[in-house]
Design a protein around this motif. Structure first.
Motif, short mmCIF file in Angstrom:
data_model
loop_
_atom_site.label_atom_id
_atom_site.label_comp_id
_atom_site.label_asym_id
_atom_site.label_seq_id
_atom_site.Cartn_x
_atom_site.Cartn_y
_atom_site.Cartn_z
N GLU A 2 0.83 -1.21 0.00
CA GLU A 2 0.00 0.00 0.00
C GLU A 2 0.86 1.25 0.00
N SER A 3 1.97 1.21 0.74
CA SER A 3 2.87 2.36 0.79
C SER A 3 3.51 2.60 -0.57
N ILE A 4 3.90 1.52 -1.24
CA ILE A 4 4.52 1.65 -2.56
C ILE A 4 3.52 2.24 -3.55
N LEU A 5 2.26 1.78 -3.50
CA LEU A 5 1.23 2.29 -4.39
C LEU A 5 0.98 3.77 -4.14
N LEU A 6 0.90 4.15 -2.86
CA LEU A 6 0.67 5.56 -2.52
C LEU A 6 1.84 6.42 -2.98
N PHE A 7 3.07 5.90 -2.85
CA PHE A 7 4.25 6.63 -3.30
C PHE A 7 4.20 6.86 -4.81
N VAL A 8 3.84 5.81 -5.55
CA VAL A 8 3.77 5.92 -7.02
C VAL A 8 2.70 6.92 -7.43
N ILE A 9 1.54 6.86 -6.78
CA ILE A 9 0.45 7.80 -7.10
C ILE A 9 0.87 9.23 -6.78
N GLY A 10 1.53 9.40 -5.64
CA GLY A 10 1.99 10.74 -5.26
C GLY A 10 2.97 11.31 -6.25
N ILE A 11 3.92 10.51 -6.72
CA ILE A 11 4.90 10.96 -7.71
C ILE A 11 4.21 11.31 -9.03
N ALA A 12 3.21 10.49 -9.42
CA ALA A 12 2.49 10.76 -10.66
C ALA A 12 1.77 12.10 -10.60
N VAL A 13 1.14 12.38 -9.46
CA VAL A 13 0.46 13.67 -9.28
C VAL A 13 1.47 14.82 -9.29
N LEU A 14 2.64 14.58 -8.68
CA LEU A 14 3.69 15.59 -8.68
C LEU A 14 4.09 15.98 -10.10
N VAL A 15 4.37 14.98 -10.91
CA VAL A 15 4.84 15.25 -12.27
C VAL A 15 3.77 15.95 -13.09
N PHE A 16 2.53 15.46 -13.03
CA PHE A 16 1.44 16.06 -13.79
C PHE A 16 1.21 17.51 -13.37
N SER A 17 1.15 17.75 -12.06
CA SER A 17 0.89 19.09 -11.56
C SER A 17 2.02 20.05 -11.90
N ALA A 18 3.26 19.56 -11.83
CA ALA A 18 4.40 20.41 -12.16
C ALA A 18 4.38 20.82 -13.62
N GLU A 19 4.03 19.88 -14.49
CA GLU A 19 3.94 20.21 -15.92
C GLU A 19 2.91 21.31 -16.15
N LYS A 20 1.75 21.18 -15.54
CA LYS A 20 0.71 22.19 -15.70
C LYS A 20 1.14 23.53 -15.11
N LEU A 21 1.76 23.49 -13.94
CA LEU A 21 2.19 24.71 -13.28
C LEU A 21 3.18 25.48 -14.15
N ILE A 22 4.17 24.78 -14.66
CA ILE A 22 5.18 25.43 -15.49
C ILE A 22 4.55 26.03 -16.75
N GLY A 23 3.67 25.27 -17.38
CA GLY A 23 3.03 25.76 -18.60
C GLY A 23 2.26 27.05 -18.37
N TYR A 24 1.45 27.08 -17.33
CA TYR A 24 0.64 28.27 -17.07
C TYR A 24 1.50 29.47 -16.69
N LEU A 25 2.51 29.26 -15.86
CA LEU A 25 3.34 30.37 -15.45
C LEU A 25 4.17 30.93 -16.60
#
Length: 360
Positions: A2-25
């Motif tokens: 469960e910890s590994i799954l949560l870590f993977v999901i968290g990293i995926a959200v990080l990457v997606f959100s960072a891409e959007k953040l950079i694009g908009y800024l």
């Protein structure tokens, strides 16, 4: 698991959100014709996802992992990100010597503090001030030059003036020539390609763009919190020592964003974005990011392995990368050398400094 799954999901959200953040800024900032290098330093060099991740780790009393992540992601910027970019798209680069000097000096400053045995709140203030000074120097240098050190946001103005659309996918070819209004301009290389995502972001009003950026930032923080909370469980599940986890598994996951942001612009004919991302990320990681982590989570004790192995590798890798950039052309063999060195670092860190997993 469960910890590994949560870590993977968290990293995926990080990457997606960072891409959007950079694009908009970047879309908003381009309206103010800020130089492309300065934009890259602030909005890609300042890695909001890695920063949030490191803060959470230190607040969760996983300071050794936080420090390992700072070092690991910095080594990966040259050993993985710049290496893959050079292998995928060898190209000519033009980097001011002063930037390369600061690029190499930044990890040396970090080592100087590490030799004291602790990174304290006071050292965090100094490191953060050093990054602010770096950004100030870049801004002053480009303003004083009265011309972009790298291709700047005027590319967007020229795209609009020649009537380039923003619909569809792929990239847009820019013509070579001055602005239609006859004002200040620079010559656009005919092979330059700009991702249309930035053009779409620019189409938003500044208020809407900033609002979308805030939403992306919220998503980034959520991803960092999820990944940070799952880290302790991942360490226990895999039986890996904390600092080694930071410089290996967490580093590889957090490098996905930078690989995309560096290799893609370089492949599409805008290597300046890629180089600025690498230089800005390295300087920020060992100064500003570490400084903010210390200010928010407190002092971090420095293990002997950090001083004897990890930081010397970081300094050597940075110096080699600077030497390659100073030649004026990134070649495929440059990337191969950097990647081989990183793989060697990865293996030694995991085998020699990872310890032997033991049952409780």
């Amino acid at each position: 698991m469960e910890s590994i799954l949560l870590f993977v999901i968290g990293i995926a959200v990080l990457v997606f959100s960072a891409e959007k953040l950079i694009g908009y800024l970047v879309g908003v900032a381009s309206r103010w014709t800020i130089s492309l290098f300065l934009i890259a330093v602030i909005f890609t060099g300042i890695e909001f996802d890695d920063l949030a991740f490191g803060i959470v780790l230190n607040l969760e009393d996983l300071s050794n992992v936080a420090l390992g992540t700072v070092i690991g992601t910095t080594v990966a910027m040259t050993g993985i990100v710049l290496a893959i970019s050079a292998i995928v798209a060898p190209c000519e680069v033009e980097v001011p010597r002063s930037y390369l000097v600061l690029f190499v000096l930044a990890p040396i400053v970090m080592l100087a503090f590490a030799l004291t045995g602790f990174f304290t709140v006071a050292s965090g203030i100094v490191l953060l001030a050093a990054f602010v000074a770096f950004v100030g120097f870049v801004a002053w240098r480009e303003y004083a030059a009265r011309k972009p050190v790298f291709r700047n946001a005027e590319v967007y103005e020229q795209l609009e003036k020649v009537g380039a659309g923003v619909g569809g996918g792929g990239s847009v070819a820019l013509p070579d020539g001055p602005p239609a209004d006859g004002g200040h301009h620079f010559t656009l290389p005919p092979d330059l390609r700009i991702d249309q995502g930035f053009l779409k972001a620019r189409s938003h009003s500044p208020g809407v763009g900033l609002g979308l950026a805030v939403l992306a930032l919220i998503g980034l923080v959520i991803g960092a919190v999820a990944a940070g909370q799952a880290t302790e469980g991942v360490i226990e599940t895999l039986g890996i020592e904390g600092t080694v986890f930071g410089v290996t598994i967490a580093t590889l996951a957090l490098s996905l964003e930078d690989i995309f942001l560096t290799a893609e612009p370089q492949r599409r004919g805008a290597p300046e974005i890629a180089v600025a991302n690498v230089i800005g990320s390295v300087v920020f990681s060992v100064t500003g990011k570490l400084g903010i982590i210390l200010l928010t989570g407190g002092a971090i004790a420095v293990d002997e392995d950090v001083v004897a192995w990890h930081l010397p590798v970081l300094i050597v890798m940075t110096a080699i990368a600077a030497g390659f950039l100073a030649t004026g052309r990134l070649r495929r063999w440059h990337g191969i050398v950097l990647l081989v060195l990183y793989v060697a670092y990865f293996v030694v860190s995991l085998v020699a400094f990872g310890g032997v997993p033991m049952d409780d």
